[in-house]
Design a protein around this motif. Structure first.
Motif, PDB file in Angstrom:
ATOM      1  N   ILE A 165      -2.567   2.593   7.579  1.00  0.00           N
ATOM      2  CA  ILE A 165      -1.882   4.338   6.103  1.00  0.00           C
ATOM      3  C   ILE A 165      -3.278   4.987   6.821  1.00  0.00           C
ATOM      4  CG2 ILE A 165      -3.161   4.581   4.534  1.00  0.00           C
ATOM      5  CD1 ILE A 165      -0.403   3.052   4.036  1.00  0.00           C
ATOM      6  N   GLU A 166      -4.123   4.220   7.464  1.00  0.00           N
ATOM      7  CA  GLU A 166      -5.133   5.464   7.842  1.00  0.00           C
ATOM      8  C   GLU A 166      -4.648   6.326   9.217  1.00  0.00           C
ATOM      9  OE1 GLU A 166      -8.745   2.925   9.039  1.00  0.00           O
ATOM     10  OE2 GLU A 166      -9.321   3.392   6.753  1.00  0.00           O
ATOM     11  N   ILE A 167      -3.780   6.061   9.821  1.00  0.00           N
ATOM     12  CA  ILE A 167      -3.557   6.431  11.139  1.00  0.00           C
ATOM     13  C   ILE A 167      -2.167   8.018  10.950  1.00  0.00           C
ATOM     14  CG2 ILE A 167      -1.515   5.373  11.872  1.00  0.00           C
ATOM     15  CD1 ILE A 167      -2.541   6.026  14.788  1.00  0.00           C
ATOM     16  N   MET A 168      -1.461   7.898   9.858  1.00  0.00           N
ATOM     17  CA  MET A 168      -0.582   7.894   9.289  1.00  0.00           C
ATOM     18  C   MET A 168      -1.489   9.168   8.226  1.00  0.00           C
ATOM     19  SD  MET A 168       2.386   9.209   8.848  1.00  0.00           S
ATOM     20  CE  MET A 168       2.883   7.505   9.361  1.00  0.00           C
ATOM     21  N   ARG A 169      -2.759   9.545   8.209  1.00  0.00           N
ATOM     22  CA  ARG A 169      -2.776  10.353   7.305  1.00  0.00           C
ATOM     23  C   ARG A 169      -3.462  11.769   8.128  1.00  0.00           C
ATOM     24  NH1 ARG A 169      -6.595   6.402   3.537  1.00  0.00           N
ATOM     25  NH2 ARG A 169      -4.665   6.173   1.730  1.00  0.00           N
ATOM     26  N   GLU A 170      -3.819  10.857   9.635  1.00  0.00           N
ATOM     27  CA  GLU A 170      -3.723  11.877  10.375  1.00  0.00           C
ATOM     28  C   GLU A 170      -2.833  12.551  10.690  1.00  0.00           C
ATOM     29  OE1 GLU A 170      -5.880   9.835  13.243  1.00  0.00           O
ATOM     30  OE2 GLU A 170      -7.162   8.794  12.592  1.00  0.00           O
TER      31      GLU A 170
ATOM     32  N   MET B 160       0.540  -1.391   0.072  1.00  0.00           N
ATOM     33  CA  MET B 160       0.062  -0.080   0.007  1.00  0.00           C
ATOM     34  C   MET B 160       0.287   1.415   0.370  1.00  0.00           C
ATOM     35  SD  MET B 160      -2.694  -1.409   3.223  1.00  0.00           S
ATOM     36  CE  MET B 160      -4.016  -2.502   2.760  1.00  0.00           C
ATOM     37  N   GLU B 161       2.571   1.161   0.363  1.00  0.00           N
ATOM     38  CA  GLU B 161       2.639   2.386   0.082  1.00  0.00           C
ATOM     39  C   GLU B 161       4.038   2.124   0.320  1.00  0.00           C
ATOM     40  OE1 GLU B 161       4.720   4.866   0.564  1.00  0.00           O
ATOM     41  OE2 GLU B 161       3.134   6.107   1.450  1.00  0.00           O
ATOM     42  N   PRO B 162       4.718   2.021  -0.608  1.00  0.00           N
ATOM     43  CA  PRO B 162       6.493   1.672  -1.020  1.00  0.00           C
ATOM     44  C   PRO B 162       7.059   2.128  -0.064  1.00  0.00           C
ATOM     45  CG  PRO B 162       4.833   1.475  -3.009  1.00  0.00           C
ATOM     46  CD  PRO B 162       3.663   2.799  -1.925  1.00  0.00           C
ATOM     47  N   ARG B 163       7.049   3.980   0.391  1.00  0.00           N
ATOM     48  CA  ARG B 163       7.899   3.726   0.881  1.00  0.00           C
ATOM     49  C   ARG B 163       8.411   3.597   2.225  1.00  0.00           C
ATOM     50  NH1 ARG B 163       6.661  10.140   1.626  1.00  0.00           N
ATOM     51  NH2 ARG B 163       4.175   9.013   1.846  1.00  0.00           N
TER      52      ARG B 163
END
Length: 376
Positions: free
Chosen positions: A340-345, A230-233
């Motif tokens: 992923i969701e918590i990183m967007r916060e 989902m997040e290649p980094r």
């Protein structure tokens, strides 16, 4: 000044011993004199023994292991009598029953059983022996100890096993935590990534702790494999060692994420590693629950987003925590989606976490006073 004998494993990497030495050092910085002796049930010198000695403690090794129960009890009894201790502080949960029996007939005035986890394991591979010994040893602790101390409400309740808490005798004492080491500058974050051969913009998914079944470290590569898609980094870092180290490495290879994963082994700079990371993951089995989760508290002070299983109690979570608690049965994709969701916060405020710690019972000054109160 009470003379205290702490019965511990040895002054190495264990959370209990590190906490005790941390409190000893904090007392020294405050010019609070302590008369502490560590009675080590293992005869090996540990990595923090010199620090304990420098802070004014004494270290005594048991001449035999606990498995030689009669000789062990006799040796500990001799130490208690010859040392003229005022307090016996036992740190091995149900096993503390043996230490309390050693103190019978000695002049020790106060006997404390400190419960540091809810596993209730005993050092025998026999499940039958564990079941047969568990309740008799619990009863010895409850009968002979002046105080039962748990490191969380869940831990204390588990040890009491349905018995009502006795006011003034059964209590919760949280580990004192120093917030100072949990900071890192932007250039240190960059340097950390380059040290590990990662890209400058890598997002670090951190597991910090023992690689053992009790922490469920083998589930982390599954989560990370989903996250990487989902997040290649994203990159994965394990800071710790243990019996599952080989299994973790094998799984990273099987899942094709070995190139984005680093196993660092035991590190003395875990605070720095946390401060250079982005997520902290702890998928502990849900039964039995974690005793306290010191690393969970430290991760908040480092400004990390947390992914936790339902095996983590609420006690180490500050009001400022940014976290998701998930069921293990939800599967790795759900855990990765939560990451992923918590990183967007918005990022959690590290300063707000530090301020919240200062108002909590985990503050170093408060914790030291509370601990010393057990001896008065």
């Amino acid at each position: 000044m009470p003379k205290v004998l702490h019965v511990v494993e040895n002054l190495d990497r264990g959370a209990v011993e590190n906490w005790l030495v941390r409190m000893l050092q904090h007392a020294a910085r405050r010019s609070t004199k302590l008369d502490w002796t560590f009675y080590c049930t293992l005869p090996q010198k540990g990595v923090i023994e010199d620090a304990a000695l420098a802070a004014g403690a004494r270290v005594v090794y048991a001449p035999v292991t606990v498995s030689s129960s009669r000789q062990f009890i006799a040796a500990l009894r001799q130490e208690l009598q010859s040392g003229a201790y005022d307090v016996l502080h036992c740190h091995h949960d149900l096993m503390s029953a043996i230490y309390l029996l050693s103190a019978l007939g000695t002049p020790v005035g106060r006997r404390i059983v400190h419960v540091h986890n809810a596993d209730e394991a005993l050092p025998t591979p026999s499940i039958i022996k564990q079941r047969l010994l568990r309740e008799p040893m619990r009863r010895v602790c409850l009968a002979l100890a002046d105080r039962i101390v748990g490191i969380s409400h869940h831990t204390l309740d588990t040890f009491l096993a349905g018995r009502p808490s006795r006011k003034g005798r059964d209590s919760v004492h949280y580990y004192g935590v120093n917030s100072v080491p949990h900071t890192a500058e932007a250039d240190d974050r960059l340097r950390f990534r380059r040290e590990l051969g990662f890209a400058d913009d890598a997002l670090v998914f951190l597991f910090g702790g023992r690689l053992v079944p009790e922490k469920n470290s083998v589930f982390v590569p599954d989560i990370f494999a989903s996250l990487w898609r989902m997040e290649p980094r994203a990159v994965c870092v394990f800071a710790g060692a243990g019996s599952q180290e080989g299994a973790v490495l094998a799984k990273t290879r099987a899942l094709g994420v070995e190139s984005a994963t680093r196993l660092l082994g035991w590190r003395t700079d875990i605070a720095r590693i946390m401060s250079c990371s982005d997520w902290f993951v702890l998928p502990r089995p849900e039964v039995p629950m974690e005793g306290f989760g010191l690393a969970v508290l430290e991760a908040q002070l480092a400004g990390l987003r947390l992914l936790l299983s339902r095996g983590i109690p609420d006690d180490p979570l500050l009001p400022t925590a940014r976290y998701r608690r998930l069921a293990l049965a939800a599967g790795p994709d759900a855990w990765a989606t939560a990451a992923i969701e918590i990183m967007r916060e918005p990022a959690p405020s590290q300063q707000a976490a530090i301020d919240a710690l200062a108002r909590s019972p985990m503050d170093m000054d408060f914790a030291l006073e509370d601990l010393l109160g057990f001896y008065r």
